[in-house]
Design a protein around this motif. Sequence first.
Motif, PDB file in Angstrom:
ATOM      1  N   TYR A   1      57.426  72.125  10.236  1.00 27.86           N
ATOM      2  CA  TYR A   1      58.475  71.450   9.457  1.00 27.86           C
ATOM      3  C   TYR A   1      58.935  70.118  10.058  1.00 27.86           C
ATOM      4  CZ  TYR A   1      58.582  75.822   6.933  1.00 27.86           C
ATOM      5  OH  TYR A   1      58.226  76.917   6.170  1.00 27.86           O
ATOM      6  N   LYS A   2      58.106  69.507  10.910  1.00 22.21           N
ATOM      7  CA  LYS A   2      58.476  68.223  11.495  1.00 22.21           C
ATOM      8  C   LYS A   2      58.387  67.113  10.450  1.00 22.21           C
ATOM      9  CE  LYS A   2      53.768  67.182  13.118  1.00 22.21           C
ATOM     10  NZ  LYS A   2      52.890  67.060  14.304  1.00 22.21           N
ATOM     11  N   GLN A   3      58.957  65.959  10.775  1.00 24.66           N
ATOM     12  CA  GLN A   3      58.876  64.822   9.871  1.00 24.66           C
ATOM     13  C   GLN A   3      58.517  63.553  10.650  1.00 24.66           C
ATOM     14  OE1 GLN A   3      62.941  64.779   8.264  1.00 24.66           O
ATOM     15  NE2 GLN A   3      63.369  62.945   9.471  1.00 24.66           N
TER      16      GLN A   3
ATOM     17  N   PRO B   1      54.539  75.361   0.174  1.00 33.39           N
ATOM     18  CA  PRO B   1      54.063  74.158   0.877  1.00 33.39           C
ATOM     19  C   PRO B   1      54.874  72.909   0.565  1.00 33.39           C
ATOM     20  CG  PRO B   1      52.571  74.757  -0.906  1.00 33.39           C
ATOM     21  CD  PRO B   1      53.529  75.898  -0.757  1.00 33.39           C
ATOM     22  N   GLU B   2      55.625  72.940  -0.541  1.00 36.80           N
ATOM     23  CA  GLU B   2      56.439  71.775  -0.902  1.00 36.80           C
ATOM     24  C   GLU B   2      57.574  71.528   0.111  1.00 36.80           C
ATOM     25  OE1 GLU B   2      58.393  75.321  -2.857  1.00 36.80           O
ATOM     26  OE2 GLU B   2      56.343  74.584  -2.565  1.00 36.80           O
ATOM     27  N   GLN B   3      57.884  72.522   0.949  1.00 36.13           N
ATOM     28  CA  GLN B   3      58.922  72.350   1.961  1.00 36.13           C
ATOM     29  C   GLN B   3      58.435  71.514   3.144  1.00 36.13           C
ATOM     30  OE1 GLN B   3      59.794  76.471   2.868  1.00 36.13           O
ATOM     31  NE2 GLN B   3      61.507  76.534   1.439  1.00 36.13           N
ATOM     32  N   VAL B   4      57.131  71.276   3.204  1.00 36.38           N
ATOM     33  CA  VAL B   4      56.522  70.555   4.324  1.00 36.38           C
ATOM     34  C   VAL B   4      56.268  69.112   3.925  1.00 36.38           C
ATOM     35  CG1 VAL B   4      54.488  70.450   5.821  1.00 36.38           C
ATOM     36  CG2 VAL B   4      55.462  72.664   5.193  1.00 36.38           C
ATOM     37  N   GLU B   5      56.466  68.182   4.872  1.00 37.15           N
ATOM     38  CA  GLU B   5      56.231  66.761   4.619  1.00 37.15           C
ATOM     39  C   GLU B   5      54.753  66.512   4.292  1.00 37.15           C
ATOM     40  OE1 GLU B   5      58.164  64.066   4.646  1.00 37.15           O
ATOM     41  OE2 GLU B   5      60.085  64.929   5.257  1.00 37.15           O
ATOM     42  N   ALA B   6      54.500  65.940   3.120  1.00 41.20           N
ATOM     43  CA  ALA B   6      53.123  65.714   2.680  1.00 41.20           C
ATOM     44  C   ALA B   6      52.402  64.671   3.527  1.00 41.20           C
ATOM     45  CB  ALA B   6      53.113  65.281   1.215  1.00 41.20           C
TER      46      ALA B   6
END
Length: 490
Positions: free
Chosen positions: A125-127, A477-482
């Motif tokens: 979940y990093k950005q 998967p939408e919770q993760v930075e694309a």
Amino acid sequence: MEFIDTLRDAIYAIMNPISNFVWTYILLYLLLGAGILFTVLTRGMQFRLFAHMAKVTFTSRGSGSGVSGFQAFATSLAARVGTGNLAGVAIALWVGGPGAIFWMWMTALVGFATSFVESTLAQVYKQRNADGVYRGGPAYYIERALGQRWMSVLFAIFLLIAYGLAFNGAQSNTIAQGMAQAFSIPNWVTGLVLVAFTALVIYGGLKSVARTAEKIVPIMAIGYFLVALWVLLSNLSEVPAMLALIVKSAFGYGPAVGGAVGYTIKIAMENGIKRGLFSNEAGMGSAPNAAAQADVKHPAAQGLVQSFGVFIDTLVICSCTAVVILLSGVYEQLMTTSPGKDIVGIQLTQDAMVDHLGSFGEIFIAIAILLFAFTSIIANFSYSQINIEYLFKRHAKSAVSVLRIAVLAMVMIGSIAKLQFVWDFADLAMGLMATTNLIAILLLCPIALRVLRDYETQRRQGVREPTFDPKGVLKRPEQVEADVWPRRDD
């Protein structure tokens, strides 16, 4: 003055019972229980994957554009390895007896799995940040995966109090005391030098912290290990008896020793478990802030790297301190002449090293304190920057500027003043921080397990360096930075 004393006593009357309750009745069992649960659910990943864990740690160099896996490992180890490895182990030995070391080892063994879970989640979940260094950690995965921003905010505040301010003051205080005792350097001089060197590192940003940790941490860890190894080999004939004493004492056999007159299994367990938990920080929520910075191809890879940090911190460095003390004449003398006496942990370690190395032992410990504590200060700043940026997203630059000044001020204040109140307040903040993180990772554990299965599946298929596709692993998967973890069909 009387008003200040009254106010302080009133705060202590409220704070101490809460802190004692959190650490004694909640956190101790929650940390240990989570470690055992994660060990079972990961099918003993710390045993199955230990060799691979070591290999990934020392070959994880990254792409060069951000922070490598090894630099993230060094940063987290810099925070883990502090004066507690020198003083805390001595206190655990004195209060809990040699059996405390056995339980410290057992705690570390289950802590591997906890560290893997929280660090893997931090990676998932990093950005991405504009400076080229990723940001992440409990504050990020609590909000993104659980949707509970209020918990994230609480965690970030608790971490800033403990790691941003109080612990830095305590570390600089220990450095100043060590320099004064070994070299007769005035505390204020040590404080000014520390402020200057700390400023040089932290004004360079997170990359500067990572590069500095990468250079200093291996040197200090290897140096301390080699000295302890020399002590071990010099007293090789006494080692079997020492190991027997540790194991027997862990289960209540053998004579009562040191400050633990009439100690029981319970006392040995409590002190060993606490020392292990405090030292390796598995489950505390601190190391994931470093883990998230790593530029790696699969989250599980950095989870394994951070697990190896538990091994280095507790099973290697803390054990080195235990060996130095238990094989010294100082410890045996104190057991005989001063049972029940209150001791200063760092003094016991220093006296034991002098017993082995002569006057050089005092100088060596002073240098070890300097390196251990200084790297903790800069790593603590790294954690704090990540969390203050999380809290003040729109005004992150201004907030970090204020944080730098506050950290440098605490380093100076800590060098010249006693900070017992601040330290006690930090214990409470750290306890609440850890409780918040543990609740989160217990809820999010299935995600880390799926990531581990994906990593191991790819390795069984012959993939040398597994890559991560959130769409194929995560339910949401939408919770993760694309732009961090691109989908393979995008």
